[in-house]
Design a protein around this motif. Structure first.
Motif, PDB file in Angstrom:
ATOM      1  N   ALA A   7      13.367 -18.936 -15.867  1.00  0.00           N
ATOM      2  CA  ALA A   7      14.347 -17.897 -15.549  1.00  0.00           C
ATOM      3  C   ALA A   7      13.705 -16.564 -15.185  1.00  0.00           C
ATOM      4  N   ARG A   8      12.565 -16.261 -15.797  1.00  0.00           N
ATOM      5  CA  ARG A   8      11.917 -14.958 -15.586  1.00  0.00           C
ATOM      6  C   ARG A   8      10.735 -15.010 -14.620  1.00  0.00           C
ATOM      7  N   PHE A   9      10.484 -16.165 -14.060  1.00  0.00           N
ATOM      8  CA  PHE A   9       9.308 -16.361 -13.219  1.00  0.00           C
ATOM      9  C   PHE A   9       9.187 -15.297 -12.135  1.00  0.00           C
ATOM     10  N   ASP A  10      10.273 -15.016 -11.446  1.00  0.00           N
ATOM     11  CA  ASP A  10      10.220 -14.063 -10.340  1.00  0.00           C
ATOM     12  C   ASP A  10      10.125 -12.614 -10.812  1.00  0.00           C
ATOM     13  N   GLN A  11      10.254 -12.380 -12.121  1.00  0.00           N
ATOM     14  CA  GLN A  11      10.156 -11.025 -12.663  1.00  0.00           C
ATOM     15  C   GLN A  11       8.730 -10.659 -13.087  1.00  0.00           C
ATOM     16  N   VAL A  12       7.853 -11.641 -13.133  1.00  0.00           N
ATOM     17  CA  VAL A  12       6.469 -11.397 -13.552  1.00  0.00           C
ATOM     18  C   VAL A  12       5.764 -10.602 -12.459  1.00  0.00           C
ATOM     19  N   GLN A  13       5.171  -9.487 -12.854  1.00  0.00           N
ATOM     20  CA  GLN A  13       4.496  -8.611 -11.902  1.00  0.00           C
ATOM     21  C   GLN A  13       2.989  -8.626 -12.137  1.00  0.00           C
ATOM     22  N   GLY A  14       2.251  -8.236 -11.120  1.00  0.00           N
ATOM     23  CA  GLY A  14       0.807  -8.100 -11.245  1.00  0.00           C
ATOM     24  C   GLY A  14       0.054  -9.418 -11.228  1.00  0.00           C
ATOM     25  N   VAL A  15       0.622 -10.438 -10.564  1.00  0.00           N
ATOM     26  CA  VAL A  15      -0.056 -11.732 -10.467  1.00  0.00           C
ATOM     27  C   VAL A  15      -0.154 -12.141  -9.000  1.00  0.00           C
ATOM     28  N   THR A  16      -1.155 -12.940  -8.704  1.00  0.00           N
ATOM     29  CA  THR A  16      -1.378 -13.413  -7.338  1.00  0.00           C
ATOM     30  C   THR A  16      -0.588 -14.695  -7.085  1.00  0.00           C
ATOM     31  N   ASP A  17      -0.530 -15.097  -5.833  1.00  0.00           N
ATOM     32  CA  ASP A  17       0.113 -16.365  -5.489  1.00  0.00           C
ATOM     33  C   ASP A  17      -0.626 -17.530  -6.140  1.00  0.00           C
ATOM     34  N   GLU A  18      -1.932 -17.440  -6.236  1.00  0.00           N
ATOM     35  CA  GLU A  18      -2.713 -18.492  -6.892  1.00  0.00           C
ATOM     36  C   GLU A  18      -2.342 -18.590  -8.376  1.00  0.00           C
ATOM     37  N   GLU A  19      -2.167 -17.453  -9.022  1.00  0.00           N
ATOM     38  CA  GLU A  19      -1.745 -17.460 -10.424  1.00  0.00           C
ATOM     39  C   GLU A  19      -0.332 -18.021 -10.560  1.00  0.00           C
ATOM     40  N   ARG A  20       0.526 -17.759  -9.590  1.00  0.00           N
ATOM     41  CA  ARG A  20       1.875 -18.328  -9.596  1.00  0.00           C
ATOM     42  C   ARG A  20       1.823 -19.848  -9.412  1.00  0.00           C
ATOM     43  N   ASP A  21       0.924 -20.309  -8.541  1.00  0.00           N
ATOM     44  CA  ASP A  21       0.748 -21.761  -8.361  1.00  0.00           C
ATOM     45  C   ASP A  21       0.395 -22.417  -9.696  1.00  0.00           C
ATOM     46  N   LEU A  22      -0.582 -21.847 -10.388  1.00  0.00           N
ATOM     47  CA  LEU A  22      -0.997 -22.394 -11.684  1.00  0.00           C
ATOM     48  C   LEU A  22       0.131 -22.289 -12.698  1.00  0.00           C
ATOM     49  N   ALA A  23       0.812 -21.159 -12.745  1.00  0.00           N
ATOM     50  CA  ALA A  23       1.901 -20.972 -13.695  1.00  0.00           C
ATOM     51  C   ALA A  23       3.000 -22.009 -13.482  1.00  0.00           C
ATOM     52  N   PHE A  24       3.321 -22.285 -12.239  1.00  0.00           N
ATOM     53  CA  PHE A  24       4.363 -23.272 -11.970  1.00  0.00           C
ATOM     54  C   PHE A  24       3.925 -24.657 -12.441  1.00  0.00           C
ATOM     55  N   GLN A  25       2.672 -25.004 -12.229  1.00  0.00           N
ATOM     56  CA  GLN A  25       2.166 -26.290 -12.726  1.00  0.00           C
ATOM     57  C   GLN A  25       2.215 -26.326 -14.252  1.00  0.00           C
ATOM     58  N   ASN A  26       1.889 -25.225 -14.885  1.00  0.00           N
ATOM     59  CA  ASN A  26       1.965 -25.137 -16.343  1.00  0.00           C
ATOM     60  C   ASN A  26       3.410 -25.291 -16.828  1.00  0.00           C
ATOM     61  N   ILE A  27       4.337 -24.674 -16.120  1.00  0.00           N
ATOM     62  CA  ILE A  27       5.746 -24.803 -16.479  1.00  0.00           C
ATOM     63  C   ILE A  27       6.192 -26.255 -16.361  1.00  0.00           C
ATOM     64  N   LEU A  28       5.798 -26.915 -15.289  1.00  0.00           N
ATOM     65  CA  LEU A  28       6.176 -28.321 -15.113  1.00  0.00           C
ATOM     66  C   LEU A  28       5.613 -29.190 -16.238  1.00  0.00           C
ATOM     67  N   ALA A  29       4.378 -28.922 -16.646  1.00  0.00           N
ATOM     68  CA  ALA A  29       3.760 -29.698 -17.733  1.00  0.00           C
ATOM     69  C   ALA A  29       4.495 -29.458 -19.048  1.00  0.00           C
ATOM     70  N   ALA A  30       4.797 -28.197 -19.344  1.00  0.00           N
ATOM     71  CA  ALA A  30       5.506 -27.874 -20.581  1.00  0.00           C
ATOM     72  C   ALA A  30       6.928 -28.436 -20.545  1.00  0.00           C
ATOM     73  N   ALA A  31       7.576 -28.358 -19.393  1.00  0.00           N
ATOM     74  CA  ALA A  31       8.933 -28.885 -19.249  1.00  0.00           C
ATOM     75  C   ALA A  31       8.953 -30.392 -19.505  1.00  0.00           C
ATOM     76  N   ALA A  32       7.985 -31.095 -18.970  1.00  0.00           N
ATOM     77  CA  ALA A  32       7.912 -32.545 -19.201  1.00  0.00           C
ATOM     78  C   ALA A  32       7.707 -32.839 -20.686  1.00  0.00           C
ATOM     79  N   HIS A  33       6.849 -32.073 -21.327  1.00  0.00           N
ATOM     80  CA  HIS A  33       6.556 -32.282 -22.743  1.00  0.00           C
ATOM     81  C   HIS A  33       7.791 -32.043 -23.618  1.00  0.00           C
ATOM     82  N   TYR A  34       8.547 -30.991 -23.322  1.00  0.00           N
ATOM     83  CA  TYR A  34       9.689 -30.617 -24.151  1.00  0.00           C
ATOM     84  C   TYR A  34      11.026 -31.162 -23.638  1.00  0.00           C
ATOM     85  N   GLY A  35      11.001 -31.948 -22.563  1.00  0.00           N
ATOM     86  CA  GLY A  35      12.226 -32.556 -22.052  1.00  0.00           C
ATOM     87  C   GLY A  35      13.154 -31.593 -21.340  1.00  0.00           C
ATOM     88  N   VAL A  36      12.599 -30.602 -20.664  1.00  0.00           N
ATOM     89  CA  VAL A  36      13.394 -29.637 -19.899  1.00  0.00           C
ATOM     90  C   VAL A  36      13.392 -30.066 -18.439  1.00  0.00           C
TER      91      VAL A  36
END
Length: 98
Positions: free
Chosen positions: A48-77
């Protein structure tokens, strides 16, 4: 890009002290220590807050999205988005879980 996220035993609300003690591997943005994901609620928050994060690069966003997908799979989101660029648009997402 491969996820760096790993589950951690802390769940629920996190104090500032709790956040400081968490390993970088539980954050969507590990280098910046932004958006901790220690349970399903925190994963939904990170989406929900992904687009509100400031001071990060597109590469950091790429990694963050992959991290979100991994956590979502783990927690059933369910995450309907397949790319971080789909986040933050109005309506935010067709997925009612967010």
């Amino acid at each position: 890009m491969k996820s760096t996220w790993k589950p951690h035993e802390k769940h629920g609300g996190l104090s500032d002290k709790d956040k400081r003690e968490l390993p970088e591997t539980v954050f969507a943005f590990p280098g910046k220590r932004k958006e901790p994901m220690t349970d399903a609620g925190h994963v939904r928050n990170a989406v929900a807050r992904f687009d509100q994060v400031q001071g990060v690069t597109d590469e950091e966003r790429d990694l963050a999205f992959q991290n979100i997908l991994a956590a979502a799979a783990h927690y059933g989101v369910d995450v309907a988005e397949t790319n971080w660029r789909q986040l933050g648009r109005l309506p935010h997402t067709p997925n009612p879980a967010h």
